[in-house]
Motif scaffolding. Structure first.
Motif, PDB file in Angstrom:
ATOM      1  N   ARG A 248       0.207  18.542 -20.343  1.00 52.26           N
ATOM      2  CA  ARG A 248       0.281  18.302 -21.751  1.00 52.26           C
ATOM      3  C   ARG A 248       0.907  19.274 -22.375  1.00 52.26           C
ATOM      4  O   ARG A 248       2.237  19.464 -23.197  1.00 52.26           O
ATOM      5  CB  ARG A 248      -0.911  18.060 -22.660  1.00 52.26           C
ATOM      6  CG  ARG A 248      -1.315  16.403 -22.106  1.00 52.26           C
ATOM      7  CD  ARG A 248      -3.038  16.697 -22.617  1.00 52.26           C
ATOM      8  NE  ARG A 248      -3.288  17.179 -24.095  1.00 52.26           N
ATOM      9  CZ  ARG A 248      -2.931  16.417 -25.138  1.00 52.26           C
ATOM     10  NH1 ARG A 248      -2.239  15.379 -25.220  1.00 52.26           N
ATOM     11  NH2 ARG A 248      -3.028  17.178 -26.428  1.00 52.26           N
ATOM     12  N   ALA A 249       0.435  20.433 -21.997  1.00 53.86           N
ATOM     13  CA  ALA A 249       1.229  21.753 -22.606  1.00 53.86           C
ATOM     14  C   ALA A 249       2.819  21.917 -22.203  1.00 53.86           C
ATOM     15  O   ALA A 249       3.696  22.198 -23.008  1.00 53.86           O
ATOM     16  CB  ALA A 249       0.656  23.088 -22.151  1.00 53.86           C
ATOM     17  N   GLN A 250       2.958  21.494 -20.722  1.00 54.65           N
ATOM     18  CA  GLN A 250       4.546  21.760 -20.393  1.00 54.65           C
ATOM     19  C   GLN A 250       5.212  20.572 -21.201  1.00 54.65           C
ATOM     20  O   GLN A 250       6.382  20.781 -21.613  1.00 54.65           O
ATOM     21  CB  GLN A 250       4.555  21.538 -19.017  1.00 54.65           C
ATOM     22  CG  GLN A 250       3.858  22.716 -18.284  1.00 54.65           C
ATOM     23  CD  GLN A 250       3.365  22.690 -16.940  1.00 54.65           C
ATOM     24  OE1 GLN A 250       3.141  23.533 -16.352  1.00 54.65           O
ATOM     25  NE2 GLN A 250       3.645  21.513 -16.311  1.00 54.65           N
ATOM     26  N   LEU A 251       4.552  19.335 -21.235  1.00 58.10           N
ATOM     27  CA  LEU A 251       5.439  18.367 -21.859  1.00 58.10           C
ATOM     28  C   LEU A 251       5.731  18.831 -23.345  1.00 58.10           C
ATOM     29  O   LEU A 251       6.618  18.522 -23.830  1.00 58.10           O
ATOM     30  CB  LEU A 251       4.616  16.839 -22.094  1.00 58.10           C
ATOM     31  CG  LEU A 251       4.582  16.314 -20.708  1.00 58.10           C
ATOM     32  CD1 LEU A 251       3.672  14.884 -20.958  1.00 58.10           C
ATOM     33  CD2 LEU A 251       5.946  15.592 -20.195  1.00 58.10           C
ATOM     34  N   LYS A 252       4.978  19.264 -24.160  1.00 55.98           N
ATOM     35  CA  LYS A 252       5.064  19.732 -25.351  1.00 55.98           C
ATOM     36  C   LYS A 252       6.059  21.037 -25.504  1.00 55.98           C
ATOM     37  O   LYS A 252       6.696  21.245 -26.618  1.00 55.98           O
ATOM     38  CB  LYS A 252       3.790  20.033 -26.154  1.00 55.98           C
ATOM     39  CG  LYS A 252       2.971  19.017 -26.297  1.00 55.98           C
ATOM     40  CD  LYS A 252       1.737  19.381 -27.359  1.00 55.98           C
ATOM     41  CE  LYS A 252       0.538  20.002 -26.422  1.00 55.98           C
ATOM     42  NZ  LYS A 252      -0.684  20.188 -27.312  1.00 55.98           N
ATOM     43  N   ARG A 333       4.101  13.321 -29.401  1.00 53.79           N
ATOM     44  CA  ARG A 333       5.482  12.615 -29.137  1.00 53.79           C
ATOM     45  C   ARG A 333       6.545  12.550 -30.117  1.00 53.79           C
ATOM     46  O   ARG A 333       8.003  13.100 -29.611  1.00 53.79           O
ATOM     47  CB  ARG A 333       5.356  11.034 -28.551  1.00 53.79           C
ATOM     48  CG  ARG A 333       4.216  11.053 -27.052  1.00 53.79           C
ATOM     49  CD  ARG A 333       4.440   9.782 -26.534  1.00 53.79           C
ATOM     50  NE  ARG A 333       4.354   8.415 -27.352  1.00 53.79           N
ATOM     51  CZ  ARG A 333       3.222   8.078 -27.443  1.00 53.79           C
ATOM     52  NH1 ARG A 333       1.994   8.402 -27.075  1.00 53.79           N
ATOM     53  NH2 ARG A 333       2.870   6.826 -28.255  1.00 53.79           N
ATOM     54  N   ARG A 334       6.262  12.572 -31.309  1.00 54.97           N
ATOM     55  CA  ARG A 334       7.378  12.573 -32.191  1.00 54.97           C
ATOM     56  C   ARG A 334       7.769  13.812 -32.306  1.00 54.97           C
ATOM     57  O   ARG A 334       9.006  14.224 -32.761  1.00 54.97           O
ATOM     58  CB  ARG A 334       6.624  12.071 -33.564  1.00 54.97           C
ATOM     59  CG  ARG A 334       6.511  10.448 -33.812  1.00 54.97           C
ATOM     60  CD  ARG A 334       6.487   9.896 -34.944  1.00 54.97           C
ATOM     61  NE  ARG A 334       5.176  10.475 -35.591  1.00 54.97           N
ATOM     62  CZ  ARG A 334       4.123   9.949 -35.843  1.00 54.97           C
ATOM     63  NH1 ARG A 334       4.051   8.579 -35.192  1.00 54.97           N
ATOM     64  NH2 ARG A 334       2.938  10.382 -36.406  1.00 54.97           N
ATOM     65  N   ALA A 335       7.011  14.989 -32.259  1.00 56.62           N
ATOM     66  CA  ALA A 335       7.285  16.341 -32.476  1.00 56.62           C
ATOM     67  C   ALA A 335       8.218  16.649 -31.266  1.00 56.62           C
ATOM     68  O   ALA A 335       9.239  17.324 -31.615  1.00 56.62           O
ATOM     69  CB  ALA A 335       6.122  17.240 -32.605  1.00 56.62           C
ATOM     70  N   ALA A 338      11.566  15.265 -31.715  1.00 56.35           N
ATOM     71  CA  ALA A 338      12.382  16.103 -32.730  1.00 56.35           C
ATOM     72  C   ALA A 338      12.743  17.399 -32.305  1.00 56.35           C
ATOM     73  O   ALA A 338      13.296  18.070 -33.211  1.00 56.35           O
ATOM     74  CB  ALA A 338      11.340  16.022 -34.235  1.00 56.35           C
ATOM     75  N   GLY A 339      12.414  17.787 -31.251  1.00 57.70           N
ATOM     76  CA  GLY A 339      12.951  19.194 -30.581  1.00 57.70           C
ATOM     77  C   GLY A 339      11.831  20.121 -30.903  1.00 57.70           C
ATOM     78  O   GLY A 339      12.354  21.127 -30.823  1.00 57.70           O
ATOM     79  N   VAL A 340      10.690  19.985 -31.817  1.00 56.18           N
ATOM     80  CA  VAL A 340       9.721  20.844 -31.949  1.00 56.18           C
ATOM     81  C   VAL A 340       9.020  21.267 -30.658  1.00 56.18           C
ATOM     82  O   VAL A 340       8.296  20.201 -30.150  1.00 56.18           O
ATOM     83  CB  VAL A 340       8.784  20.330 -33.114  1.00 56.18           C
ATOM     84  CG1 VAL A 340       7.745  21.476 -33.554  1.00 56.18           C
ATOM     85  CG2 VAL A 340       9.565  20.059 -34.421  1.00 56.18           C
ATOM     86  N   ARG A 341       8.705  22.559 -30.390  1.00 60.32           N
ATOM     87  CA  ARG A 341       8.103  22.912 -29.181  1.00 60.32           C
ATOM     88  C   ARG A 341       6.954  23.310 -29.522  1.00 60.32           C
ATOM     89  O   ARG A 341       6.776  23.987 -30.503  1.00 60.32           O
ATOM     90  CB  ARG A 341       9.383  23.934 -28.484  1.00 60.32           C
ATOM     91  CG  ARG A 341      10.382  23.278 -27.998  1.00 60.32           C
ATOM     92  CD  ARG A 341      10.325  22.174 -27.073  1.00 60.32           C
ATOM     93  NE  ARG A 341      11.594  21.655 -26.764  1.00 60.32           N
ATOM     94  CZ  ARG A 341      11.942  20.474 -26.814  1.00 60.32           C
ATOM     95  NH1 ARG A 341      11.227  19.638 -27.534  1.00 60.32           N
ATOM     96  NH2 ARG A 341      13.042  20.060 -26.494  1.00 60.32           N
ATOM     97  N   GLY A 342       6.088  23.104 -28.472  1.00 57.94           N
ATOM     98  CA  GLY A 342       4.495  23.645 -28.693  1.00 57.94           C
ATOM     99  C   GLY A 342       4.647  25.085 -28.715  1.00 57.94           C
ATOM    100  O   GLY A 342       5.501  25.861 -28.026  1.00 57.94           O
ATOM    101  N   ALA A 343       3.611  25.456 -29.536  1.00 55.00           N
ATOM    102  CA  ALA A 343       3.445  27.200 -29.603  1.00 55.00           C
ATOM    103  C   ALA A 343       2.709  27.708 -28.471  1.00 55.00           C
ATOM    104  O   ALA A 343       2.218  27.105 -27.748  1.00 55.00           O
ATOM    105  CB  ALA A 343       2.416  27.268 -30.903  1.00 55.00           C
ATOM    106  N   ALA A 344       3.130  28.967 -28.478  1.00 52.33           N
ATOM    107  CA  ALA A 344       2.595  29.712 -27.229  1.00 52.33           C
ATOM    108  C   ALA A 344       1.236  29.697 -27.295  1.00 52.33           C
ATOM    109  O   ALA A 344       0.537  29.744 -28.646  1.00 52.33           O
ATOM    110  CB  ALA A 344       3.265  31.202 -27.186  1.00 52.33           C
ATOM    111  N   GLY A 345       0.378  30.050 -26.441  1.00 55.15           N
ATOM    112  CA  GLY A 345      -1.060  30.152 -26.496  1.00 55.15           C
ATOM    113  C   GLY A 345      -1.396  31.304 -27.021  1.00 55.15           C
ATOM    114  O   GLY A 345      -0.873  32.276 -27.277  1.00 55.15           O
TER     115      GLY A 345
END
Length: 730
Positions: A248-252, A333-335, A338-345
């Motif tokens: 999940r983290a990598q997909l985000k 999924r919407r984020a 839209a090109g919004v990447r997950g924040a670092a840990g």
């Protein structure tokens, strides 16, 4: 690992069908062959074992198992004509039933002692043929209880009539349901909750039918299936969760589904393999004890862990491929779209907690250690043994018969000691008579009597009824006193040899044997764990700290079962019977299981720290980031295990309840206090020394990458003092 993940992703339907076919095929085999479980915790080279062998060798009887029919008259006596007539007729029908070798009733001159002094309780003994079938025993039960009425209560106990509580499927369902709720609440995505559970169920289901087939090959206890289910569901859900969380983290972060699955298995999947290996090693370490019933349980549990790991490495990637990006919630999924990447840990609550621990490591570490030490303190009074029928639910016929016997004849009558007397000469037989007289004067002995010896008979039998119940510590003290004092005095000057046997003494000896082996087993397991972690993390300090803290986790587990089951605090509220000793083999299995599970959390926590250390060479940052990024998933994993283990407390089996209480409490505290407070606090205090390993040892050890290829440790040619930096404020 990445190649395996890609293959499973490309052939996901085939992988799914292979697992379904394996489950169906093994299930069909188990259904055709049935099970061959046994429940005989015997110990060789003990006084009770020698007594049993002596009596068995001297007996010419063809009888097999035996049991006891007990009845009690309400408001009258069992010798009343109506009661005597009804029970005599019932016993006569029992004696003619198929599979019955002999019946000894109380309504004869020889059986007068089988009526209690107050006349309200009586019993009859039933001896079965060696090849008696379960259906024949059930038929005898029906015949024996037929006269029961409002004024006459009948119950049965003894070896032949022992009813072992069946595994409760409700416990499994409750644990699974609670795990689903926890996952759904934390991750807010249905598939995150479903996939780890499905993976664990398939792994546990496959291992269950495999263990049933395995029972035909090695000696396995009937509790092996339930124990395997308890362990398999906990570790299976957790292992799958760690892989799913990384995916999940990598997909985000924008990685594609196929590549993310490969990378998740190449990082978290490696940690899962290593964590599973530590559990298997800890379980198979029990084989060093060389105790049959424990060997079987260890092998059965190890098979379960292996298959759950295999499911996490093959079935889970296939299922993740089928689900695709839906493993993320709709908002996530919407984020990503839209090109919004997950924040670092390191952000969120766990990031802030990691910063607090870094800022005040001594205070947090000492406080957590003090709490854990206090909870482990009751371990010092641990007493092993075997709970008797007095701890069964009051609705059980075995418990009812136990209570009636205790009420009418005394609690010790439920577990008499059987003395095997080797008396080859006339002088020895005279010494046996003197021994019986001496036994009657011993404190703690309610009665003692010898069976008449026939001409040419060289082995006699003396029955000793204690004043206390079979599970009482006073009964254990009596056995020790007889062996150390009373019997040696009687043997002196004769060739007579006396051995104390019977189920009560056998259980006591079994507990003594295991208690004597427990310290060595703990040291062996700790040494194996130290070696595995040294290979994995190229460090001496981290494995040493891990081994010591794992021992503390085990102490907490022991403390929990002592308080609940031995002291009896809360046991009656949970429907777990009265206070009594801890089942002899429970601590051994708890050591193996808990050491493996503790190592799991250590591997998942430190592998992420080492990954960051290899990237930056900053020890404090590595510890903080590793704790922040794994804190949530470790806490969720511990919550799941707590739910799964806790659900087994209400399954109706005292032994499994002991496992449930000890493991649930220990896993929760291990994750929340040891892995999230003590370990990072100590690592912050040690700095770069955490990652130090002598060069010669580094070259000698095999290279094992828990974090995946490309994560090489930061160069550290010699210990370098590291200036501590303040914890970040944001």
């Amino acid at each position: 690992m990445s190649s395996l993940a890609r293959w499973c992703h490309r052939h996901r339907l085939a992988v799914l069908l292979i697992w379904v076919g394996l489950l169906i095929g093994l299930g069909a085999g188990a259904g055709a062959a049935g099970s061959a479980f046994g429940n005989s915790p015997t110990s060789q080279n003990t006084d009770s074992a020698r007594a049993g062998a002596l009596l068995q060798g001297a007996s010419n009887s063809a009888a097999g198992k035996s049991g006891r029919i007990v009845w009690q008259a309400e408001g009258g006596k069992v010798t009343a004509p109506a009661v005597a007539k009804a029970m005599t007729a019932a016993l006569d029908r029992v004696s003619r039933a198929p599979g019955v070798a002999a019946v000894g009733g109380p309504y004869t001159a020889q059986g007068a002692a089988q009526v209690s002094k107050d006349g309200r309780t009586a019993y009859a003994t039933v001896a079965f043929d060696r090849d008696v079938q379960d259906a024949q025993v059930e038929h005898v039960q029906e015949l024996a209880t037929a006269p029961e009425s409002e004024s006459l209560h009948i119950a049965l106990n003894g070896q032949a009539f022992t009813v072992n509580p069946e595994p409760n499927p409700v416990a499994d369902a409750m644990g699974i349901a609670l795990a689903f709720v926890v996952l759904l609440f934390v991750f807010r995505a249905v598939w995150v909750a479903v996939l780890p559970i499905v993976t664990a169920i398939v792994g546990v289901g496959t291992s269950a039918v495999a263990v049933i087939l395995l029972s035909h090959v090695i000696s396995l206890s009937s509790t092996t299936l339930t124990l395997g289910s308890l362990i398999g569901l906990g570790v299976g859900i957790d292992y799958a969760l760690f892989v799913v969380n990384r995916h999940r983290a990598q997909l985000k972060a924008g990685t594609g589904v196929a590549e993310s699955i490969a990378e998740a298995l190449n990082t978290s999947g490696r940690a899962v393999v290593f964590a599973g290996l530590t559990v298997v090693v800890a379980l198979l370490g029990m084989l060093t004890l060389n105790v049959g019933i424990i060997n079987g349980m260890a092998v059965g549990a190890a098979v379960t862990v292996v298959l759950t790991v295999l499911a996490a490495l093959t079935l889970l990637p296939a299922l993740l491929g089928m689900i695709g990006p839906r493993i993320l919630g709709r908002r996530e999924r919407r984020a990503v779209a839209a090109g919004v990447r997950g924040a670092a840990g390191g952000t969120g609550w766990w990031g802030r907690w990691a910063e607090r621990v870094q800022a005040r490591p001594k205070a947090f570490g000492l406080l957590a250690l003090a709490v854990l030490a206090a909870l482990a303190l009751p371990t010092l009074s641990l007493r092993l043994g075997a709970s008797d029928d007095g701890n069964l639910p009051t609705t059980s016929t075995n418990r009812q018969a136990y209570d009636m016997i205790a009420d009418g004849f005394g609690p010790g009558f439920n577990g008499p000691l059987v003395l095997a007397v080797q008396a080859p000469t006339a002088a020895d037989r005279a010494a046996e008579s003197k021994l019986v007289t001496a036994l009657r004067r011993v404190d703690g002995v309610a009665s003692a009597g010898a069976a008449p010896m026939k001409d040419g008979q060289r082995v006699g039998v003396v029955s000793v009824v204690p004043t206390t119940s079979p599970q009482s510590a006073a009964t254990s003290d009596l056995i020790d006193r007889l062996r150390a004092d009373v019997i040696p005095r009687a043997e002196q000057g004769t060739s007579m040899k006396v051995y104390v046997g019977g189920p009560t003494a056998s259980n006591d000896d079994f507990a003594s044997v295991l208690m004597g082996k427990l310290p060595l087993f703990v040291l062996v397991i700790a040494a194996l764990g130290f070696l595995l972690l040294t290979v994995a993390f190229r460090s001496l300090l981290i494995p040493a700290v891990g081994a010591v803290l794992n021992l503390l986790s085990i102490g907490v587990a022991f403390g929990a079962i002592v308080v609940v089951f031995q002291y009896g605090h809360g046991a009656s509220l949970l429907g777990l019977g009265a206070a009594g000793p801890i089942e002899s083999f429970v601590p051994i299995l708890v050591v193996g299981i808990m050491f493996g599970l503790s190592m799991d959390y250590q591997v998942f926590l430190v592998s992420r720290m080492r990954e960051e250390w290899a990237r930056t060479g900053d020890s404090h940052r590595a510890v903080r980031v590793g704790q922040a990024e794994t804190g949530k998933v470790i806490a969720v994993a511990a919550a799941i295990m707590f739910c799964v283990f806790g659900s087994f407390v209400f399954g109706g089996m005292r032994v499994i309840s002991e496992f449930g209480v000890s493991l649930a409490v220990a896993v929760a505290l291990d994750a929340l206090l040891i892995r999230m407070v003590v370990v990072p606090a100590l690592m912050h205090l040690c700095g770069r020394a955490n990652w130090w390993l002598p060069r010669r040892l580094d070259r000698a050890l095999p290279n094992v990458s828990v974090e995946g290829p490309g994560h090489r440790p930061h160069p550290l040619p010699h210990p370098v003092p590291e200036r501590r930096t303040a914890a970040p404020t944001g």
